[in-house]
Design an enzyme around this catalytic site. Sequence first.
Site, PDB file in Angstrom:
ATOM      1  N   PRO A 117     -13.556  -4.781   2.182  1.00  0.00           N
ATOM      2  CA  PRO A 117     -14.644  -3.817   2.278  1.00  0.00           C
ATOM      3  C   PRO A 117     -14.217  -2.428   2.759  1.00  0.00           C
ATOM      4  O   PRO A 117     -15.016  -1.503   2.683  1.00  0.00           O
ATOM      5  CB  PRO A 117     -15.570  -4.455   3.315  1.00  0.00           C
ATOM      6  CG  PRO A 117     -14.621  -5.170   4.237  1.00  0.00           C
ATOM      7  CD  PRO A 117     -13.472  -5.646   3.376  1.00  0.00           C
ATOM      8  N   SER A 118     -13.005  -2.277   3.267  1.00  0.00           N
ATOM      9  CA  SER A 118     -12.678  -1.016   3.940  1.00  0.00           C
ATOM     10  C   SER A 118     -12.382   0.091   2.936  1.00  0.00           C
ATOM     11  O   SER A 118     -12.094  -0.162   1.763  1.00  0.00           O
ATOM     12  CB  SER A 118     -11.475  -1.216   4.864  1.00  0.00           C
ATOM     13  OG  SER A 118     -10.314  -1.428   4.100  1.00  0.00           O
ATOM     14  N   CYS A 119     -12.418   1.314   3.430  1.00  0.00           N
ATOM     15  CA  CYS A 119     -12.204   2.473   2.566  1.00  0.00           C
ATOM     16  C   CYS A 119     -10.727   2.797   2.435  1.00  0.00           C
ATOM     17  O   CYS A 119     -10.352   3.957   2.338  1.00  0.00           O
ATOM     18  CB  CYS A 119     -12.952   3.679   3.116  1.00  0.00           C
ATOM     19  SG  CYS A 119     -14.720   3.468   3.028  1.00  0.00           S
ATOM     20  N   ASP A 120      -9.898   1.797   2.447  1.00  0.00           N
ATOM     21  CA  ASP A 120      -8.472   1.994   2.271  1.00  0.00           C
ATOM     22  C   ASP A 120      -8.099   1.360   0.939  1.00  0.00           C
ATOM     23  O   ASP A 120      -8.371   0.177   0.711  1.00  0.00           O
ATOM     24  CB  ASP A 120      -7.731   1.308   3.424  1.00  0.00           C
ATOM     25  CG  ASP A 120      -6.251   1.618   3.405  1.00  0.00           C
ATOM     26  OD1 ASP A 120      -5.643   1.529   2.313  1.00  0.00           O
ATOM     27  OD2 ASP A 120      -5.695   1.947   4.462  1.00  0.00           O
TER      28      ASP A 120
END
Length: 389
Positions: free
Chosen positions: A335-338
Amino acid sequence: MNMHVAGAVAPSFDVANRLEAFAADFECDHPTLILDIDRVEEQYRGLKAGLGRAHIHYAVKANPQREVLERLIALGSHFDAASKGEVELCLSLGAQPHQVSFGNTVKRARDIAWAHEHGITLFAVDSAEEIEKVAENAPGAEVYVRLIVEMSPGDWPLSRKFGCDHDMALELLDHAREHGLKPVGFSFHVGSQTRRAEMWEPVLKVFSRTWAAALENGHDLSLLNIGGGFPAFYGEPIEAPAAYAAGVMELVESYFPNVPRVMAEPGRGMVAEAGVIVAEVMLVSRKSDRDMHRWVYLSIGRFSGLAEAEGEAIRYQFLTEKDGEAMGPCILAGPSCDSADVLYEKRPVMLPTSLKSGDKVLIRNCGAYTTTYSSVCFNGFPPLGVHIL
Ligand SMILES: *Cc1c(COP(=O)(O)O)cnc(C)c1O
């Protein structure tokens, strides 16, 4: 356990055991690891049955959960600690100092001194400088020299970073003795998730020569630490813990006949199958109308517990309530923005085509290397501190 009666029952998870059945009904707002401590005990008993006379030093870093350690202490397990934090944790929960080895070959001098003051007598080393640190801060202690595994048969190799070669290992035994330490033997790690016992043979064979050379050099070695590597089920068949461990011990006894003390440090094999993660789908999408693969975004990713998906080395298994329906390949991401937070892309994962956001996902056999890889307290080291000027 799941009854598939056409049209008669609501869809449900095809669970394999009590733990997964519990997880299927478990409601949580954030991804949660559910641990079955009785299952840890079962794994311990299986490994112990196969390992026989070898002492089990559970590798605390695999899962330092208090309840796991307490159960293992009650069962008589010993522990392999990677840091002062892990030594302290084991002792605070009632492990005796002689049951705890300080197995990291990279230790702070003041942590060695602290461990020594608290009765720890067994330390790992793989360099001259580390020997000098141990000699100064834990005078007279027992040390074992870690050997490097050049060609690991494991799915998650731990080679390169730790250990030293044959010649250096022999020099280090002399070095330790000259510094007043007791060089008692060797350790190695065959590589995590080494799926079959027979894969240990080439490694044991090579190290038996180092052992023999050390005896010839006049070292009265007594300890062989065979490390971890005991596998968990991630979809490819593995032997049960007792059979696997017995297979490894048979090889140990044949290549190291009469070694007085053997220790093993299972981590993954002790706890992985005792844990299930409950997560959910956050989004299913495509990048264009022609996109062959769906992207499925989960509420958990590489930075929140599934770090071992790195390189797609460890392939977790996912359960959904729609598993009996039509399945299709997808790219699985966290889910992370990485943008590095992609779990499986080179080898897509098969998931139900009707999957959508909000659907619950169970991730099987996640009891090892998840909670502490979730960016806090991995290895017992405190998280990165922040200081504001
Ligand atoms: C991580 C580690 C282990 C545990 O390895 P598994 O493959 O999880 O069994 C054992 N010994 C040492 C020194 C380790 O660093």
